[in-house]
Design a protein around this motif. Structure first.
Motif, PDB file in Angstrom:
ATOM      1  N   GLY A   1      13.158   4.707  17.926  1.00  0.00           N
ATOM      2  CA  GLY A   1      12.246   3.905  18.734  1.00  0.00           C
ATOM      3  C   GLY A   1      10.867   3.719  18.147  1.00  0.00           C
ATOM      4  O   GLY A   1       9.948   3.271  18.827  1.00  0.00           O
ATOM      5  N   LYS A   2      10.706   4.076  16.876  1.00  0.00           N
ATOM      6  CA  LYS A   2       9.406   3.942  16.216  1.00  0.00           C
ATOM      7  C   LYS A   2       9.565   3.237  14.869  1.00  0.00           C
ATOM      8  O   LYS A   2      10.600   3.331  14.238  1.00  0.00           O
ATOM      9  N   TYR A   3       8.504   2.548  14.477  1.00  0.00           N
ATOM     10  CA  TYR A   3       8.386   2.083  13.102  1.00  0.00           C
ATOM     11  C   TYR A   3       7.586   3.134  12.356  1.00  0.00           C
ATOM     12  O   TYR A   3       6.605   3.663  12.871  1.00  0.00           O
ATOM     13  N   LEU A   4       8.010   3.440  11.161  1.00  0.00           N
ATOM     14  CA  LEU A   4       7.271   4.356  10.297  1.00  0.00           C
ATOM     15  C   LEU A   4       6.790   3.577   9.088  1.00  0.00           C
ATOM     16  O   LEU A   4       7.594   2.974   8.375  1.00  0.00           O
ATOM     17  N   LEU A   5       5.492   3.563   8.885  1.00  0.00           N
ATOM     18  CA  LEU A   5       4.916   2.965   7.688  1.00  0.00           C
ATOM     19  C   LEU A   5       4.647   4.104   6.728  1.00  0.00           C
ATOM     20  O   LEU A   5       3.796   4.963   6.975  1.00  0.00           O
ATOM     21  N   LYS A   6       5.401   4.142   5.653  1.00  0.00           N
ATOM     22  CA  LYS A   6       5.299   5.210   4.671  1.00  0.00           C
ATOM     23  C   LYS A   6       4.505   4.686   3.472  1.00  0.00           C
ATOM     24  O   LYS A   6       4.885   3.693   2.852  1.00  0.00           O
ATOM     25  N   CYS A   7       3.403   5.354   3.174  1.00  0.00           N
ATOM     26  CA  CYS A   7       2.534   4.999   2.057  1.00  0.00           C
ATOM     27  C   CYS A   7       2.651   6.109   1.022  1.00  0.00           C
ATOM     28  O   CYS A   7       2.437   7.279   1.349  1.00  0.00           O
ATOM     29  N   GLU A   8       2.972   5.751  -0.213  1.00  0.00           N
ATOM     30  CA  GLU A   8       3.153   6.750  -1.265  1.00  0.00           C
ATOM     31  C   GLU A   8       2.322   6.381  -2.488  1.00  0.00           C
ATOM     32  O   GLU A   8       2.258   5.216  -2.882  1.00  0.00           O
ATOM     33  N   GLN A   9       1.741   7.415  -3.079  1.00  0.00           N
ATOM     34  CA  GLN A   9       1.019   7.245  -4.334  1.00  0.00           C
ATOM     35  C   GLN A   9       1.252   8.516  -5.141  1.00  0.00           C
ATOM     36  O   GLN A   9       0.735   9.585  -4.792  1.00  0.00           O
ATOM     37  N   GLY A  10       2.061   8.410  -6.171  1.00  0.00           N
ATOM     38  CA  GLY A  10       2.411   9.591  -6.956  1.00  0.00           C
ATOM     39  C   GLY A  10       3.156  10.588  -6.093  1.00  0.00           C
ATOM     40  O   GLY A  10       4.105  10.237  -5.398  1.00  0.00           O
ATOM     41  N   SER A  11       2.695  11.830  -6.075  1.00  0.00           N
ATOM     42  CA  SER A  11       3.365  12.877  -5.293  1.00  0.00           C
ATOM     43  C   SER A  11       2.814  12.985  -3.869  1.00  0.00           C
ATOM     44  O   SER A  11       3.228  13.864  -3.115  1.00  0.00           O
ATOM     45  N   LEU A  12       1.894  12.111  -3.512  1.00  0.00           N
ATOM     46  CA  LEU A  12       1.279  12.162  -2.182  1.00  0.00           C
ATOM     47  C   LEU A  12       1.882  11.116  -1.262  1.00  0.00           C
ATOM     48  O   LEU A  12       2.320  10.057  -1.705  1.00  0.00           O
ATOM     49  N   GLU A  13       1.882  11.436   0.034  1.00  0.00           N
ATOM     50  CA  GLU A  13       2.493  10.536   1.013  1.00  0.00           C
ATOM     51  C   GLU A  13       1.714  10.592   2.324  1.00  0.00           C
ATOM     52  O   GLU A  13       1.265  11.651   2.746  1.00  0.00           O
ATOM     53  N   GLN A  14       1.556   9.429   2.943  1.00  0.00           N
ATOM     54  CA  GLN A  14       0.995   9.316   4.287  1.00  0.00           C
ATOM     55  C   GLN A  14       2.000   8.520   5.112  1.00  0.00           C
ATOM     56  O   GLN A  14       2.543   7.531   4.633  1.00  0.00           O
ATOM     57  N   THR A  15       2.233   8.940   6.344  1.00  0.00           N
ATOM     58  CA  THR A  15       3.153   8.226   7.208  1.00  0.00           C
ATOM     59  C   THR A  15       2.467   7.931   8.532  1.00  0.00           C
ATOM     60  O   THR A  15       1.872   8.819   9.147  1.00  0.00           O
ATOM     61  N   TYR A  16       2.566   6.696   8.965  1.00  0.00           N
ATOM     62  CA  TYR A  16       2.009   6.251  10.232  1.00  0.00           C
ATOM     63  C   TYR A  16       3.162   5.836  11.130  1.00  0.00           C
ATOM     64  O   TYR A  16       4.017   5.048  10.717  1.00  0.00           O
TER      65      TYR A  16
END
Length: 83
Positions: free
Chosen positions: A21-36
């Motif tokens: 029931g959610k959209y996940l926006l996954k942002c990745e740069q190298g070994s780092l990740e942010q998820t909204y």
């Protein structure tokens, strides 16, 4: 988890997923990740609404956060004499 889209960007990998029931926006740069996570009800037309969210201000903040994350991790490694 369902893959919805890859969103082109020159400085990071952006992936839109749907799950529980959610959209996940996954942002990745190298070994780092942010998820909204955003409720599907808040973005009824993800194809139309998502580009509005990914404006220059938001993207710049995500990239600054990656720089901060990298600096924080490097500092932790240095404090523990792991570099």
């Amino acid at each position: 988890m369902r893959h919805v889209a890859d969103i082109p960007h020159p400085d990071m990998k952006l992936t839109l997923l749907a799950w529980n029931g959610k959209y996940l926006l996954k942002c990745e740069q190298g070994s780092l990740e942010q998820t909204y996570k955003v409720s599907e009800m808040d973005l009824l037309g993800a194809d139309a609404d998502l580009p509005k969210l990914l404006d220059d201000t938001f993207v710049a903040a995500v990239l600054r956060r990656f720089a901060d994350m990298r600096a924080d991790f490097a500092a932790a490694l240095e404090r523990q004499d792991l570099v």
